[in-house]
Structure formats: structure tokens, C-alpha cells
Design a protein around this motif. Structure first.
Motif, PDB file in Angstrom:
ATOM      1  N   UNK A  60      19.895 -39.695  92.143  1.00 54.68           N
ATOM      2  CA  UNK A  60      20.540 -39.938  90.856  1.00 54.68           C
ATOM      3  C   UNK A  60      20.805 -41.420  90.627  1.00 54.68           C
ATOM      4  N   UNK A  61      20.876 -42.211  91.702  1.00 51.90           N
ATOM      5  CA  UNK A  61      21.056 -43.668  91.567  1.00 51.90           C
ATOM      6  C   UNK A  61      19.853 -44.322  90.881  1.00 51.90           C
ATOM      7  N   UNK A  62      18.703 -43.660  90.905  1.00 51.42           N
ATOM      8  CA  UNK A  62      17.500 -44.254  90.309  1.00 51.42           C
ATOM      9  C   UNK A  62      17.613 -44.405  88.802  1.00 51.42           C
ATOM     10  N   UNK A  63      18.561 -43.701  88.156  1.00 50.72           N
ATOM     11  CA  UNK A  63      18.771 -43.908  86.724  1.00 50.72           C
ATOM     12  C   UNK A  63      19.311 -45.303  86.436  1.00 50.72           C
ATOM     13  N   UNK A  64      20.050 -45.885  87.391  1.00 45.93           N
ATOM     14  CA  UNK A  64      20.525 -47.259  87.247  1.00 45.93           C
ATOM     15  C   UNK A  64      19.523 -48.272  87.790  1.00 45.93           C
ATOM     16  N   UNK A  65      18.978 -47.968  88.962  1.00 45.06           N
ATOM     17  CA  UNK A  65      18.066 -48.905  89.630  1.00 45.06           C
ATOM     18  C   UNK A  65      17.067 -48.089  90.447  1.00 45.06           C
ATOM     19  N   UNK A  66      15.790 -48.119  90.107  1.00 50.30           N
ATOM     20  CA  UNK A  66      14.812 -47.294  90.833  1.00 50.30           C
ATOM     21  C   UNK A  66      14.613 -47.721  92.283  1.00 50.30           C
ATOM     22  N   UNK A  67      15.150 -48.882  92.661  1.00 49.03           N
ATOM     23  CA  UNK A  67      15.048 -49.315  94.061  1.00 49.03           C
ATOM     24  C   UNK A  67      16.177 -48.770  94.919  1.00 49.03           C
ATOM     25  N   UNK A  68      17.142 -48.086  94.328  1.00 46.82           N
ATOM     26  CA  UNK A  68      18.395 -47.844  95.033  1.00 46.82           C
ATOM     27  C   UNK A  68      18.489 -46.493  95.725  1.00 46.82           C
ATOM     28  N   UNK A  69      17.534 -45.585  95.527  1.00 45.57           N
ATOM     29  CA  UNK A  69      17.735 -44.268  96.113  1.00 45.57           C
ATOM     30  C   UNK A  69      17.143 -44.195  97.523  1.00 45.57           C
ATOM     31  N   UNK A  70      17.811 -43.382  98.352  1.00 48.13           N
ATOM     32  CA  UNK A  70      17.414 -43.233  99.747  1.00 48.13           C
ATOM     33  C   UNK A  70      17.387 -41.752 100.103  1.00 48.13           C
ATOM     34  N   UNK A  71      16.541 -41.402 101.068  1.00 50.50           N
ATOM     35  CA  UNK A  71      16.419 -40.032 101.566  1.00 50.50           C
ATOM     36  C   UNK A  71      16.729 -40.065 103.053  1.00 50.50           C
ATOM     37  N   UNK A  72      17.774 -39.354 103.467  1.00 50.94           N
ATOM     38  CA  UNK A  72      18.221 -39.444 104.861  1.00 50.94           C
ATOM     39  C   UNK A  72      17.261 -38.752 105.818  1.00 50.94           C
ATOM     40  N   UNK A  73      16.680 -37.621 105.388  1.00 49.04           N
ATOM     41  CA  UNK A  73      15.748 -36.895 106.248  1.00 49.04           C
ATOM     42  C   UNK A  73      14.334 -37.010 105.698  1.00 49.04           C
ATOM     43  N   UNK A  74      13.720 -35.895 105.367  1.00 49.09           N
ATOM     44  CA  UNK A  74      12.340 -35.920 104.870  1.00 49.09           C
ATOM     45  C   UNK A  74      12.251 -35.755 103.355  1.00 49.09           C
ATOM     46  N   UNK A  75      13.190 -35.003 102.791  1.00 52.15           N
ATOM     47  CA  UNK A  75      13.159 -34.728 101.359  1.00 52.15           C
ATOM     48  C   UNK A  75      14.578 -34.514 100.872  1.00 52.15           C
ATOM     49  N   UNK A 170      12.065 -54.384 105.163  1.00 46.62           N
ATOM     50  CA  UNK A 170      13.061 -55.196 105.847  1.00 46.62           C
ATOM     51  C   UNK A 170      14.324 -55.307 104.993  1.00 46.62           C
ATOM     52  N   UNK A 171      14.657 -56.497 104.512  1.00 45.11           N
ATOM     53  CA  UNK A 171      15.888 -56.706 103.752  1.00 45.11           C
ATOM     54  C   UNK A 171      15.710 -56.467 102.256  1.00 45.11           C
ATOM     55  N   UNK A 172      14.522 -56.089 101.827  1.00 44.92           N
ATOM     56  CA  UNK A 172      14.233 -55.929 100.405  1.00 44.92           C
ATOM     57  C   UNK A 172      13.922 -54.468 100.075  1.00 44.92           C
ATOM     58  N   UNK A 173      14.313 -54.081  98.882  1.00 50.56           N
ATOM     59  CA  UNK A 173      13.903 -52.814  98.300  1.00 50.56           C
ATOM     60  C   UNK A 173      13.381 -53.090  96.889  1.00 50.56           C
ATOM     61  N   UNK A 174      12.219 -52.544  96.578  1.00 48.32           N
ATOM     62  CA  UNK A 174      11.641 -52.704  95.252  1.00 48.32           C
ATOM     63  C   UNK A 174      11.408 -51.318  94.659  1.00 48.32           C
ATOM     64  N   UNK A 175      11.575 -51.196  93.351  1.00 50.72           N
ATOM     65  CA  UNK A 175      11.400 -49.892  92.739  1.00 50.72           C
ATOM     66  C   UNK A 175      10.876 -49.979  91.326  1.00 50.72           C
ATOM     67  N   UNK A 176      10.216 -48.910  90.896  1.00 49.39           N
ATOM     68  CA  UNK A 176       9.802 -48.755  89.508  1.00 49.39           C
ATOM     69  C   UNK A 176      10.116 -47.331  89.087  1.00 49.39           C
ATOM     70  N   UNK A 177      10.687 -47.198  87.919  1.00 46.33           N
ATOM     71  CA  UNK A 177      10.973 -45.888  87.356  1.00 46.33           C
ATOM     72  C   UNK A 177      10.066 -45.631  86.176  1.00 46.33           C
ATOM     73  N   UNK A 178       9.190 -44.644  86.308  1.00 47.75           N
ATOM     74  CA  UNK A 178       8.268 -44.276  85.232  1.00 47.75           C
ATOM     75  C   UNK A 178       8.993 -43.259  84.353  1.00 47.75           C
ATOM     76  N   UNK A 179       9.699 -43.768  83.358  1.00 52.41           N
ATOM     77  CA  UNK A 179      10.649 -42.962  82.595  1.00 52.41           C
ATOM     78  C   UNK A 179      10.075 -42.562  81.242  1.00 52.41           C
ATOM     79  N   UNK A 180      10.076 -41.248  80.979  1.00 48.06           N
ATOM     80  CA  UNK A 180       9.632 -40.708  79.695  1.00 48.06           C
ATOM     81  C   UNK A 180      10.823 -40.043  79.022  1.00 48.06           C
ATOM     82  N   UNK A 181      11.273 -40.606  77.889  1.00 46.37           N
ATOM     83  CA  UNK A 181      12.379 -40.027  77.129  1.00 46.37           C
ATOM     84  C   UNK A 181      11.843 -39.054  76.086  1.00 46.37           C
TER      85      UNK A 181
END
Length: 393
Positions: A60-75, A170-181
Motif C-alpha cells: 500500500x506504500x506504493x501509492x505514495x512512492x513505488x520504491x517504498x514497498x517491501x516483501x518480508x517473505x516470498x509474496x 545496496x543503499x538505493x531503492x528505485x521504483x516505477x508505478x504503472x498507474x491506470x486511473x
């Protein structure tokens, strides 16, 4: 909501099967009451002052920043349900006001998958903006008797399907959100016909808008993050269908939004401080000014399984109160009515997360009653679930 004089004049001249060009932005695509329409999706972010551009959390953090979401396990699977109260707009200048009568809840559902140590991707559906307004009744009379009644109203729903893709290095995270409204709006209104009586018309607008978002997070040290997100501006021609005629709106701009954020986590006391600044470039529309708002959040890890949050954020008035319009006679008038509905709003938020096995339960409340001295009280309540999934060992 507030229909322009130009549109009403055009509609008054309409005849069947005609198309008219309107040299302005379509009304329901303006940010006139976005302070109410926004559903503030993400129960975790909502609890911490809706600050999270530099934070790392569930999809849900990807709505603010697509680089910000993380997955602790596999999915990961995410679901959220939110409600907000109805409000009464413009009651100080209109009899009984304009009442918000219903809305589609701030529902969100998502699935995300970790493809490798570097790449995460997912898909998230969000009912991110909604309002439905009862604008009262208009009458035609003859000899003092009501002969015809028109009920006028307006509604808008914006749902989105977003595919965020995040790359971690490493210390960077990059993201893109392909958003269709997915936009849907309806207008029931009236215009003055040639013999000076009211005529009713119904307009409907449906369209898709692809508006990608870019994001990045930099962590120079383990407990300190910088974040940046950018929503790419888009222009689009829109057509409102009004039965036997259509209105072609030629100047529709969906503006750039840019946000900066930081997050600092104390290594001794388990508390995190978040601060965001967001800018929406509304000033391309002459009747609006740019939106500049601030978000402050606090998170305290009371215990490993229980995190508490609070925060505040602003929603400042985006009207250009100096804007004037000119009628056919050449007379100038103020575009905006003076109403207490428009004010600088300040919201207080509270939230918590409880962790049980691979499930995170998030609760949040957002309210403007404490810091905003106004007649319109807004309250949001949210419940969200994030479930981490793992391949069988």
C-alpha cells in the motif's frame, strides 16, 4: 461541482446530435473538493500523518512512492476497507447546503511477489477518490405555482489499478508505478433555455488515464532515509455525453505531483520520526493555486508485536481567490463564492499495527476536528490486513 458560466451558456444553445468544444477543464476533473473526495488509502500510512515517501512498508506504500514497498517473505497479500463521514458543503451560502449523500468506500486489494533479492513487483487496486453530492432542487413556476422540479447532483469515482515495480541496490531503492486511473462522473444540472426557463440535462464521463509515478529512496545510514516521488503530468481530451449532444473539453490537465520525505529511527528508543512535503501543480488551471502541504508522523514500537502511530498533516485551500471571470456583457465577477466550506484544514491521525504470525493488522483514524476551527468535520476510519506468504520449505 461549481459549473462554469461558459458551459451553461453553451448548453442553452444546444440542438440534437451536436458536439460543442469547451475551451476549459472538465468540472469533475478539477480539485474543487479533493479535501473531501480523497479516500486516503493505506491504513498504515494514514495512522502516521499520511507521511511515508521515505518509509518502507507493505505494497500500500506504493501509492505514495513505488520504491517504498517491501516483501518480508516470498509474496504478500493486502486488503483494506475504509469509511468516511458525510458532510454538508456550502451551508452558509445555500439553503440546506450541498449534502454528500453516499460514496464508494476506500477499498484496496493487492498482491506482490519478490522475484529476487533485487526485484519486487505487484498489482494493487484502489478506490482512491469518491464523492456524491445532492445539490438541491430547482423549480419552474407559473403564476406562483411549481410546475416542474429538477433535482441537481454530481458524483465522481476514481478507481486505480497500479503495477509498482521496485529495484533494490545496496543503499538505493528505485521504483516505477504503472498507474491506470478509471474515472467515472455524472452530473445532473440545469441550464436557462431561450425563453428563460430551466431545462434539465444529464452528463456522464468515463475514461482511462495512464499516469505513471517514479520514486527513489536513499539510505545513507541504516536508520535514516531520504525519499522522492514524482507523478508525471498528463493532458487528455475528454468528452461528456449529455444525451443528444456531447461536450468536448479541450484543456484537461492532470498535474505533476512531487513529494520529498525523510525518516529517522532512533537506535536507543524505538521511535521513528517521518516528515514529508508534497506539491501538486494546480496553478496551470487559472482558478486554482498550487497545493503545498506538510506531513509529520511518529511511530513507536511498544513491543515487537505492537506498534503505535500518530501524526498530523495539512490540506490548504487551493482556490485562486483573485481569479475573475467576464460575462457576455463584459462585466467582471469573482469566480469563487465566499464560503466557510473552503479553509485551511489540519488533520490529526492515530494508528496501530499488531503482528500475528505472518499477518499484520492495521487500524487508523484521521480527523480534522482538533486542529481546524471550521463547520465541516471530517473523520476517516481504516482497517487493513497484510499477509506475508512463503514457499513451502
Amino acid at each position: 461541482m461549481l459549473k462554469s458560466i461558459i458551459v451553461l451558456i453553451l448548453v442553452g444553445l444546444l440542438s440534437p446530435l451536436l458536439s460543442f468544444d469547451v475551451n476549459e477543464q472538465e468540472g469533475t476533473c478539477k480539485p474543487t473538493i479533493d479535501f473531501y473526495a480523497d479516500n486516503l488509502v493505506s491504513a498504515e500510512i494514514a495512522g502516521q500523518g499520511y507521511a511515508g515517501v521515505a518509509d518502507i512498508g507493505d505494497i500500500s506504500f506504493s501509492n505514495l512512492n513505488p520504491a517504498s514497498f517491501e516483501i518480508k517473505n516470498d509474496a504478500q497479500f493486502y486488503y483494506e476497507y475504509g469509511i468516511k463521514n458525510n458532510v454538508n458543503l456550502f451551508s452558509d451560502i445555500i439553503t440546506d447546503g450541498n449534502k454528500t449523500t453516499e460514496y464508494k468506500s476506500g477499498v484496496s486489494a493487492a498482491f506482490a511477489y519478490k522475484f529476487s533479492d533485487y526485484v519486487r513487483a505487484g498489482v494493487i487496486y484502489t478506490a482512491k477518490s469518491s464523492y456524491s453530492i445532492d445539490m438541491g432542487e430547482v423549480y419552474n413556476t407559473h403564476n406562483g405555482e411549481i410546475v416542474e422540479t429538477f433535482e441537481i447532483s454530481e458524483k465522481r469515482y476514481i478507481n486505480s489499478v497500479n503495477v509498482p515495480i521496485s529495484y533494490v541496490l545496496d543503499k538505493f531503492r528505485f521504483g516505477i508505478g504503472l498507474n491506470l486511473d478509471i474515472y467515472h462522473s455524472e452530473v445532473n444540472n440545469v441550464y436557462t433555455s431561450y425563453n428563460n426557463i430551466w431545462e434539465g440535462f444529464n452528463g456522464e464521463l468515463n475514461f482511462l488515464l495512464f499516469q505513471p509515478k517514479l520514486g527513489a529512496i536513499y539510505s545513507p545510514i541504516q536508520n535514516f532515509n531520504f525519499g522522492l516521488s514524482l507523478l508525471v503530468p498528463v493532458e487528455k481530451d475528454l468528452t461528456t455525453n449529455c444525451g443528444m449532444f456531447v461536450l468536448d473539453f479541450e484543456k484537461n490537465k492532470f498535474p505533476m505531483e512531487i513529494a520529498f520525505g525523510t525518516k529517522y529511527t532512533n537506535t536507543v528508543v524505538p521511535i521513528s520520526v517521518l516528515f514529508d512535503f508534497s506539491h501538486k501543480h494546480y496553478s496551470d488551471l487559472p482558478e486554482f493555486v498550487d497545493s503545498n502541504n506538510f506531513h509529520l508522523g511518529l511511530e513507536y514500537k511498544l513491543m515487537e508485536k505492537l506498534h503505535l502511530r500518530t501524526g498530523m498533516f495539512t490540506k490548504f485551500d487551493v482556490r485562486n481567490t483573485d481569479y475573475m471571470f467576464t460575462n457576455n456583457a463584459g462585466d467582471e465577477f469573482e469566480y469563487w463564492a465566499d464560503s466557510d466550506t473552503y479553509e485551511d484544514r489540519k488533520y490529526v491521525t492515530f494508528g496501530m499495527s499488531y503482528f500475528w504470525k505472518r499477518t499484520e493488522i492495521n487500524l487508523a483514524v484521521v480527523d480534522n476536528s482538533f486542529l481546524t476551527d471550521g463547520d465541516i468535520k471530517q473523520t476517516y476510519a481504516k482497517l487493513g490486513f497484510t499477509i506475508q506468504l512463503a514457499h513451502p520449505e
